[in-house]
Design an enzyme around this catalytic site. Sequence first.
Site, short mmCIF file in Angstrom:
data_model
loop_
_atom_site.label_atom_id
_atom_site.label_comp_id
_atom_site.label_asym_id
_atom_site.label_seq_id
_atom_site.Cartn_x
_atom_site.Cartn_y
_atom_site.Cartn_z
N HIS A 1 21.76 29.97 77.51
CA HIS A 1 22.76 29.22 76.56
C HIS A 1 24.11 29.06 77.21
O HIS A 1 24.50 28.11 77.57
CB HIS A 1 22.74 29.96 75.12
N GLU B 1 38.71 17.82 52.76
CA GLU B 1 39.95 17.99 53.63
C GLU B 1 39.60 17.73 55.05
O GLU B 1 40.06 17.00 55.92
CB GLU B 1 41.04 19.00 53.43
N HIS C 1 27.24 26.15 80.53
CA HIS C 1 26.02 26.35 79.57
C HIS C 1 24.86 25.35 80.00
O HIS C 1 24.89 24.12 79.73
CB HIS C 1 26.50 25.74 78.09
N HIS D 1 49.37 27.59 46.24
CA HIS D 1 49.35 26.15 46.29
C HIS D 1 50.72 25.78 47.14
O HIS D 1 51.17 24.68 47.32
CB HIS D 1 49.54 25.29 45.09
#
Length: 664
Positions: A264, A413, A33, A475
Amino acid sequence: MSTQVPPRAEHDKLANAIRSLAMDAVEKAKSGHPGMPMGTADIATVLFSRFMKFDAANPTWPDRDRFVLSAGHGSMLVYALLYLTGAPDMTLDELKNFRQLGSKTPGHPENFITRGVETTTGPLGQGIATAVGMALAEKMLAAEFGKKAVDHYTYVIASDGDLMEGVSQEAIAMAGHWKLNKLIVLFDDNDISIDGPLSLADSVDQVKRFQAAGWRAERVDGHDPEAIAAAIARAQKSGKPSLIACKTIIGYGAPKKAGTSKAHGEPLGADELKAAKEKLGIAPEPFAVSPDVLDAWRKIGARGAAARKTWESLFGTLPPKKQAEFNRRLAHERPAKLAKALAAHRKALIASPQNIATRKSSELAIEAIVPAMPEFLAGSADLTGSNNTKAKSAVAFSAKNPKGRYIHYGIREHGMAAAMNGIALHGGFAPNGATFLVFTDYCRPAMRLSALMGTPVVYVMTHDSIGLGEDGPTHQPVEHVASLRAMPNMRVFRPCDAVEVAECWELALNRIDGPTVLALTRQNLPQLRTEAKAIRSAAGAYELLKAEGRAQVTLFASGSEVEIAAGARKLLADKGVAARVVSVPSLDLFLEQPADLRDAVIGSAPVKVAIEAGVRMGWDAVIGSDGLFVGMTGFGASAPYKDLYRHFGITAEATAEAVLKRLG
């Protein structure tokens, strides 16, 4: 670290050296890149020549500024900087071996391969989120040891892609809330992604977004060195973290590809490379840096030696005990008191058995750990009361109380996991963070980097099976333990009782070459261990209950299912079948043991059974493909946990019945 401002022509020579090396390395590798290093060369030159506090010859001294290239695809930027400033391990040959096997210049920066790289980056968003943890650690460590020991900045170069990733929002929200004013993000604002113009997919005003998250933010011309320098100087004086959106041109200097996605992720090509060098006034020879430019960069790299020596002198004025404590913690050495405290805790458990959930057993272990381990840094993603990670004596960290040693990460989280990587990489603390085991799915990219980098992070994951009950299948983690065991260098513990929990905590905290997961129950469990002189969990598995006579069956189980194995053993004994029980707190650790130890623990009983309230994957290494498995084959359900265990056939009775059927 400010120095005399170089004339624009001198700045351009320094910046063009970065561009030249990046173009040449990508061209030689036929992969990479080039556009990002070409576009950010002016930003990096200003940062390193005028502000960064670093000593190229000593890239790990404690009070250096941290530099995180969050846009890790532009790795040649950091490799070029390391070479130009004189990092001992970064030679011209390494640049010529960019992206080749065994080089110190892999496709994305890897902190375990390249000295001077602070953290592995590449998965977008991880760098900026990890940097938040570094800045957090700096703030906490400075509050504890004072500015003579700790007084540095964390700088980040981030891309549009970093800021589009969701984890960046979690990270910047935490940094703004905590007022991490020594975190400065330089945003490579070039409006290009792989697909083309950023407008195809995004129209967020990043300056307003960061301001809304409690940051100081401004826009500057990313190719105007004086504007960049003035913005960094303003950021250093702010009481908030800072974003400097630097408007840049990707592939700066390439006549046809600059400002396009063609710059890029692919080499410029011979013709465009030649034309770019002509336009920028760079010598055409590959990897050529004129002696005067290299000398100027080497002086920049050597200048930090004075800052390092000044720090060493200041640090030397601290009391010897404080110096020793600081050095111990930066080296990830654990205090001698820790082993004694946990041994006393295990002894107390034998004297007074605890029939409680392992998440509660973990809380008891933490109460024993905290007084013995000042670097212990716990936290939770908004589940403190459920995860049981906060010691009674722990005080919450906040912007106003940086000496607090409990982190409320909020419902973030992923950001929590990434920040803990940064805390561990910075040094000075042993971070652990908690949520429900099912939400490791939200943590996983950062957890994978923990394992890849070998960061000593502890993930306290509670509600570890269908045993959490009524919350239901969304869950209930049935596949998560198996998938985490499959991750290289990730240590997974699923302890069966309070004694094993204490052992697993000790093993986790003493592991400094990688992360650990503690998978803990919501439901109460009996204490099965009646002795605790040896840390039996250290082998990953061990015989908990012997057979009454020659064993016909071995029952292997982890966590809450060890109780079921013990019950099945009794039922089988009533039928005249001798069974032994092997507790397996860490299947992955057990499978790492020498073959003779594994064979001794597995034994020679003809029938082998594994019992776990999760999927079978991984257990065949112990029981064989023809072994019996009592566990889950699909997702869970919503009901009281005892009903669920009966419904899915994970009971002592079902286990004994399956064994008797096999024995025929």
